[in-house]
Design an enzyme around this catalytic site. Sequence first.
Site: not given
Ligand code: URA
Length: 240
Positions: A107
């Site tokens: 993310d």
């Molecule tokens: N899980 C999440 O919620 N975000 C990420 O970036 C990776 C795994």
Amino acid sequence: MRNTQRLDKLLSNHGYGTRKEIKQLIKRGIVKVDGEIVKDSGMHVDPMASTIEIDGEKLNYRKYVYIMLNKPQGVVSATYDNKYKTVVDLLPEEYKPFEPFPAGRLDIDTEGFLLMTNDGQLAHELLSPKKHVPKKYYALVEGMVTEDDKEKFREGIVLDDGYKTLPAQLEIIRAGAHSEVELVINEGKFHQVKRMFIAVGKKVKYLRRIEFGGLRLDESLKPGECRELTDDEVRILKER
Ligand code: URA
């Protein structure tokens, strides 16, 4: 099998400049193939069989690059975005001719280990839901993470869309109003870690991926920095 390529294209792909610039290097007499000064920038060479030198430096020939990036917050795991900086923008220029892309996603607000490569086959395998490639995260969580959560994660968590995750290993480093944990998941659903904690009534405040496919994020890499994987590290990923 012989794999010959035009020398100027090969050098350009390895970050030695445009074809015009390569021509200049050759004119200066500083490019050698198997010890002989090259005269023709269009000559064909087999980079697997020949030694190529540029100003005394041996060409580190490779078809694929495998780069460990410590992704910082605020950049997107994409090759192009019309609003945000991408992980490709962070890579040193020398890697750009290889056209690496992120093998998977973190993310925008997640930090940590992101593999960048142009090896489509390996990326495909590492991301395949059938492969169950483990990913380890460090998370700072708002709320008290309990032994009960640990058990629920071990059994698999039902997410907001009804999907039940595979068993995940949760380790509590510190429990309190804010808790620190490490979590290993063996799949990669959208926002998975955050959604797993939401399912047990908690909020992830900070997330960093510290391991991917059995490789640990190199602690010497600051957010935004990267390095190529060693041959051994590539082997570990390929043997999964
Ligand atoms: N899980 C999440 O919620 N975000 C990420 O970036 C990776 C795994």
